[in-house]
Motif scaffolding. Structure first.
Motif, PDB file in Angstrom:
ATOM      1  N   SER A  13      -8.613  -0.145  -7.156  1.00 59.52           N
ATOM      2  CA  SER A  13      -7.800   0.972  -6.867  1.00 59.52           C
ATOM      3  C   SER A  13      -7.011   1.995  -8.082  1.00 59.52           C
ATOM      4  CB  SER A  13      -7.913   1.051  -5.574  1.00 59.52           C
ATOM      5  OG  SER A  13      -7.446   2.571  -5.675  1.00 59.52           O
TER       6      SER A  13
ATOM      7  N   ASN B 119       0.719  -0.606  -0.111  1.00 57.29           N
ATOM      8  CA  ASN B 119      -0.502  -0.360   0.049  1.00 57.29           C
ATOM      9  C   ASN B 119       0.392   1.056   0.030  1.00 57.29           C
ATOM     10  OD1 ASN B 119       0.547   1.061   2.798  1.00 57.29           O
ATOM     11  ND2 ASN B 119      -1.294   0.003   3.399  1.00 57.29           N
TER      12      ASN B 119
ATOM     13  N   ASP C 158      -8.144  -3.360  -2.852  1.00 58.15           N
ATOM     14  CA  ASP C 158      -7.124  -2.118  -3.502  1.00 58.15           C
ATOM     15  C   ASP C 158      -6.426  -2.288  -4.625  1.00 58.15           C
ATOM     16  OD1 ASP C 158      -8.931  -0.848  -1.237  1.00 58.15           O
ATOM     17  OD2 ASP C 158      -6.780  -1.272  -0.144  1.00 58.15           O
TER      18      ASP C 158
END
Length: 169
Positions: A36, A21, A32
Motif C-alpha cells: 500500500s 501505521n 500494508d
C-alpha cells in the motif's frame, strides 16, 4: 492486559518497530508496508522493507528457476536456460516494482514530500543518489504531516517503547 504498575500494555506493539501505521499506535502489517502506498515509513522501515522484499524475491526466484529447470529436464519445451531466466524475471517484475514503489512513496511521505518525488529516480545517477540520501539517510519530519502521524520514537506513546515482560512473551 494490565501490568502491576497500572499501565495498559499492548503486547503486539513490540513485535515490529519498523512499520508504523497511520494512527501511530500499532505496528503496520508487513503486507500494508509492502503493498500500500498510503501512510509513512521511517528509515528503519525503509531499509527493512527493501531487505524483506529482496529476501522474498530471491526465494521466489529460486523456486521458479528450480521448477522451470525440473520441467525442462522432464521434456517440457521451455527453451534454453537464458530464456527460462528471462521468464522468471518477467514474472517477478510487476510485484517487485509495485513493492519498491510503495516503500519509496511511504518514505517520501515521512520526509513530508509528495509521493511524486519517486519520479526523481528516473533522472540518471543524480536522481538515484538524491533519492537514496533523502529516503535512506535523512530523518523524517518530527511531527505529524498530511500523510499521517510521526513515525519517530519520541512521538509514540510510552507503552509502545516498553519491552514485553518475560512472563507475557
Amino acid at each position: 492486559m494490565t501490568r502491576q504498575t497500572g499501565v495498559t500494555f499492548a503486547p503486539t506493539a513490540a513485535k515490529s518497530r519498523f512499520f508504523e501505521n497511520r494512527s501511530g499506535r500499532m505496528p503496520m502489517r508487513l503486507t500494508d508496508a509492502l503493498l500500500s502506498p498510503h501512510g509513512r515509513l521511517n528509515r528503519a522501515g525503509f531499509w527493512g522493507g527493501y531487505f524483506t522484499m529482496s529476501i522474498v524475491t530471491a526465494f521466489i526466484a529460486a523456486i521458479l528457476l528450480f521448477v522451470s529447470e525440473m520441467a525442462a529436464s522432464r521434456g517440457v519445451a521451455l527453451g534454453d536456460p537464458g530464456f527460462r531466466l528471462w521468464m522468471v524475471a518477467l514474472v517477478l517484475l510487476v510485484p517487485v516494482t509495485w513493492m519498491s514503489f510503495c516503500i519509496a512513496v511511504k518514505r517520501w511521505h515521512d520526509r513530508g514530500r509528495s509521493g511524486w518525488w519517486v519520479v526523481i529516480g528516473l533522472v540518471p545517477l543524480i536522481g538515484n543518489l538524491w533519492g537514496l540520501i533523502e529516503c535512506g539517510f535523512l530523518a523524517g519530519t518530527k511531527s505529524g504531516n498530511k500523510y499521517g502521524p510521526s513515525t519517530s520514537k519520541a512521538a509514540m506513546p510510552q507503552w509502545y517503547h516498553e519491552e514485553i515482560p518475560e512472563d507475557m512473551a
